[in-house]
Design a protein around this motif. Structure first.
Motif: not given
Length: 149
Positions: A91-107
């Motif tokens: 989306r347009s607007g600010p990008n939320r940062p991603v936490e390493p633990t969230h990235l790992e759980s997603a991928i």
């Protein structure tokens, strides 16, 4: 979570290896792909591979592979309960940062381990690079606030 698809693995591998310093080249490559032209095999290098060596998407182009990878990535973030974070990158607007633990759980840990093996980077370095580069990279590849067609 299951291993990453070839499209997702390629997208994350390119981002981990090429990193944000090559974002313009990556955006150009994806931009050409969204125009339906694909990337010529004799084009520039991305992540140490030429377009001819990189995996291809359903229509045979590198751009389709990256588009498939973006879709898979967003689906995985949604499935892991972090869809709002990933959708903020589109989306347009600010990008939320991603936490390493969230990235790992997603991928998934298997995908992360495979990326570390293929890139030669440590698992921690892959996570570090991706948490830094992924939000801005997805944002640049979706300039109109939606995934490429």
């Amino acid at each position: 979570m299951a291993r990453g698809t070839p499209s997702l693995m390629a997208l994350l591998g390119v981002l981990a290896m090429a990193g944000y310093q090559n974002r313009d080249k990556l955006a150009e490559m994806l931009g050409r792909a969204t125009g339906g032209q694909g990337v010529p095999g004799e084009g520039g290098r991305a992540g140490g591979q030429t377009g001819a060596q990189m995996p291809r998407g359903n229509d045979g182009s590198v751009g389709a592979m990256l588009n498939d990878g973006l879709r898979d990535l967003l689906d995985r973030f949604r499935g892991a309960g972090h869809g709002e974070t990933a959708e903020s990158w589109v989306r347009s607007g600010p990008n939320r940062p991603v936490e390493p633990t969230h990235l790992e759980s997603a991928i998934g840990p298997e995908t992360l381990d495979e990326l570390a093996q293929h890139t030669g980077l440590s698992r921690e370095e892959v996570l570090s690079r991706l948490t830094r580069t992924l939000p801005d990279a997805v944002d640049r590849y979706t300039p109109e606030g939606r995934l490429p067609g």
